[in-house]
Motif scaffolding. Structure first.
Motif, PDB file in Angstrom:
ATOM      1  N   HIS A  13       0.852  -1.192   0.000  1.00  0.00           N
ATOM      2  CA  HIS A  13       0.000   0.000   0.000  1.00  0.00           C
ATOM      3  C   HIS A  13       0.882   1.233   0.000  1.00  0.00           C
ATOM      4  N   LEU A  14       0.331   2.352  -0.459  1.00  0.00           N
ATOM      5  CA  LEU A  14       1.056   3.615  -0.573  1.00  0.00           C
ATOM      6  C   LEU A  14       0.490   4.695   0.339  1.00  0.00           C
ATOM      7  N   LYS A  15      -0.402   4.288   1.248  1.00  0.00           N
ATOM      8  CA  LYS A  15      -0.968   5.200   2.240  1.00  0.00           C
ATOM      9  C   LYS A  15      -1.002   4.491   3.596  1.00  0.00           C
ATOM     10  N   TRP A  16      -0.784   5.276   4.650  1.00  0.00           N
ATOM     11  CA  TRP A  16      -1.018   4.760   5.997  1.00  0.00           C
ATOM     12  C   TRP A  16      -2.477   5.054   6.348  1.00  0.00           C
ATOM     13  N   SER A  17      -3.226   4.014   6.680  1.00  0.00           N
ATOM     14  CA  SER A  17      -4.647   4.206   6.960  1.00  0.00           C
ATOM     15  C   SER A  17      -5.164   3.072   7.842  1.00  0.00           C
ATOM     16  N   SER A  18      -6.111   3.408   8.694  1.00  0.00           N
ATOM     17  CA  SER A  18      -6.730   2.401   9.555  1.00  0.00           C
ATOM     18  C   SER A  18      -7.785   1.597   8.810  1.00  0.00           C
ATOM     19  N   THR A  19      -8.063   1.969   7.563  1.00  0.00           N
ATOM     20  CA  THR A  19      -9.117   1.285   6.806  1.00  0.00           C
ATOM     21  C   THR A  19      -8.594   0.189   5.886  1.00  0.00           C
ATOM     22  N   ILE A  20      -7.266   0.007   5.817  1.00  0.00           N
ATOM     23  CA  ILE A  20      -6.708  -1.027   4.948  1.00  0.00           C
ATOM     24  C   ILE A  20      -6.891  -2.399   5.587  1.00  0.00           C
ATOM     25  N   SER A  21      -7.403  -3.340   4.836  1.00  0.00           N
ATOM     26  CA  SER A  21      -7.636  -4.686   5.364  1.00  0.00           C
ATOM     27  C   SER A  21      -6.310  -5.412   5.578  1.00  0.00           C
ATOM     28  N   PRO A  22      -6.149  -6.091   6.711  1.00  0.00           N
ATOM     29  CA  PRO A  22      -4.883  -6.775   6.984  1.00  0.00           C
ATOM     30  C   PRO A  22      -4.680  -8.000   6.110  1.00  0.00           C
ATOM     31  N   ILE A  23      -3.401  -8.277   5.828  1.00  0.00           N
ATOM     32  CA  ILE A  23      -3.024  -9.477   5.079  1.00  0.00           C
ATOM     33  C   ILE A  23      -3.122 -10.700   5.977  1.00  0.00           C
ATOM     34  N   HIS A  24      -2.671 -10.565   7.214  1.00  0.00           N
ATOM     35  CA  HIS A  24      -2.707 -11.657   8.196  1.00  0.00           C
ATOM     36  C   HIS A  24      -3.148 -11.101   9.542  1.00  0.00           C
ATOM     37  N   THR A  25      -3.732 -11.958  10.344  1.00  0.00           N
ATOM     38  CA  THR A  25      -3.951 -11.701  11.764  1.00  0.00           C
ATOM     39  C   THR A  25      -3.072 -12.677  12.518  1.00  0.00           C
ATOM     40  N   VAL A  26      -2.171 -12.157  13.364  1.00  0.00           N
ATOM     41  CA  VAL A  26      -1.173 -13.010  14.008  1.00  0.00           C
ATOM     42  C   VAL A  26      -1.209 -12.801  15.523  1.00  0.00           C
ATOM     43  N   PRO A  27      -0.862 -13.833  16.291  1.00  0.00           N
ATOM     44  CA  PRO A  27      -0.779 -13.673  17.746  1.00  0.00           C
ATOM     45  C   PRO A  27       0.425 -12.809  18.125  1.00  0.00           C
ATOM     46  N   SER A  28       0.350 -12.154  19.257  1.00  0.00           N
ATOM     47  CA  SER A  28       1.504 -11.416  19.774  1.00  0.00           C
ATOM     48  C   SER A  28       2.679 -12.368  19.946  1.00  0.00           C
ATOM     49  N   GLY A  29       3.862 -11.934  19.545  1.00  0.00           N
ATOM     50  CA  GLY A  29       5.056 -12.768  19.617  1.00  0.00           C
ATOM     51  C   GLY A  29       5.345 -13.532  18.347  1.00  0.00           C
ATOM     52  N   SER A  30       4.525 -13.333  17.318  1.00  0.00           N
ATOM     53  CA  SER A  30       4.696 -14.075  16.067  1.00  0.00           C
ATOM     54  C   SER A  30       5.892 -13.558  15.269  1.00  0.00           C
ATOM     55  N   ILE A  31       6.517 -14.489  14.538  1.00  0.00           N
ATOM     56  CA  ILE A  31       7.566 -14.154  13.579  1.00  0.00           C
ATOM     57  C   ILE A  31       6.931 -14.078  12.197  1.00  0.00           C
TER      58      ILE A  31
END
Length: 339
Positions: A13-31
């Motif tokens: 993406h070329l903008k920082w925005s809270s509306t962009i859908s995430p590629i992954h949802t990961v647990p805290s501590g993930s690599i």
């Protein structure tokens, strides 16, 4: 290094925005691993060497500084901190540095485009000796990979924001060579649920300030660990983040020995003094360029690019108003000839 989540280079993406859908949802501590495009969005390739003027004339600055992602980190809430640990950074086998018209600290003095392609194919990440790339005969630049763009989504009231400038609550295109190299830990304020982390803009090496507008730009394979630090951890100590913070690693014996050898050869520096910080910086950079041209036989364009790639730019004095003093230095260890 094992990991469960991967972000591909086209997931950008070329903008920082809270509306962009995430590629992954990961647990805290993930690599998480990333295939990162370079800061020019891979518009420059080794094939550009056959027609550099064409490559630069068609270069689209609106496509610059893409961020790969975002990644949603479970448990991250506004007020928390996202801890980013840089585990692996592997540059591609080529890189590039360019003067782009209208861009850079001295853009008014360098109106003509210029392109330098770097051969990084013989660099071994496992080698104990310092890795270097050839700028031209007699000049070898140490390779020290890091990421220029690392950030999180801004608060919903602030977006969307261009990925080209940095921002205090986002991070973004900080181009800080000491903050995002392997072994560093970057702390970013969380502004939205999941933080929405992204990164990009791989560099094989860069001087402070990236003064001509580019470093050794290169695609990078990156691996990071993303961990949520809850708000109460810092709140109990009486503070919270309102801008990026970072820690650097203890240097290895090889790194210490290499730095000692570099420092033993000294540096050449110019001190810019002016009531305006930007003008003081321009004066200092211009001074080093003049020296490189007069004493080392470089063209002004070569000197500008070399300064962008490996010079140190330091605020030497900022309290004795009305003037600021900015130092620009070039390490003499990069010169392998006897001049």
């Amino acid at each position: 290094m094992s990991h469960s989540f991967h972000v591909h280079s086209h997931q950008q993406h070329l903008k920082w925005s809270s509306t962009i859908s995430p590629i992954h949802t990961v647990p805290s501590g993930s690599i998480v691993s990333f295939d990162l495009r370079d800061g020019g969005n891979n518009q420059i390739t080794p094939q550009s060497a056959s027609s550099p003027s064409s490559a630069l004339s068609s270069f689209d600055l609106t496509q610059a500084d893409p961020a790969m992602g975002p990644v949603y980190v479970s448990g991250a809430e506004p007020g928390d901190v996202l801890k980013v640990e840089f585990l692996e950074l592997t540059p591609a086998d080529y890189g590039w540095t360019a003067i782009l018209p209208g861009f850079g600290l001295l853009s008014d003095e360098f109106p003509e485009p210029q392109l330098k392609l770097w051969d990084l194919s013989n660099l071994s990440a496992s080698s104990s000796s310092p890795r270097k790339a050839t700028f031209k005969k007699g000049i070898e630049v140490p390779i020290k990979p890091f990421l220029g763009v690392v950030g999180v989504a801004p608060p919903p009231t602030m977006g969307p924001l261009s990925t080209i400038p940095p921002y205090p609550m986002v991070g973004g295109n900080m181009d800080c060579r000491t903050a995002t190299k392997v072994g560093c830990t970057l702390y970013l304020p969380v502004n939205v649920p999941g933080a929405l982390f992204s990164c990009g803009d791989g560099h094989a090496a860069q001087g402070d300030g990236e003064v001509c507008g580019t470093a050794i730009e290169t695609p990078v394979k990156a691996t990071v660990r993303l961990t949520v630090e809850k708000a109460h951890v810092r709140a109990t100590k009486g503070y919270r983040l309102n801008c990026p913070h970072y820690t650097t690693p203890e240097p290895s014996r090889e790194e210490v020995e290499s730095e000692v050898q570099e420092r033993a050869k000294g540096e050449y520096a110019a001190l810019g003094i002016h009531e305006n910080i930007r003008e003081a910086s321009r004066m200092a950079v211009r001074g080093v360029i003049d020296w490189l041209v007069a004493e080392r036989g470089l063209t002004r364009e070569e000197a500008y690019m070399l300064t962008s790639v490996c010079a140190g730019l330091t605020m030497a004095e900022v309290v004795d108003m009305p003037n600021y003093a900015i130092s620009c230095s070039i390490p003499l260890s990069i010169f392998t000839d006897s001049n």
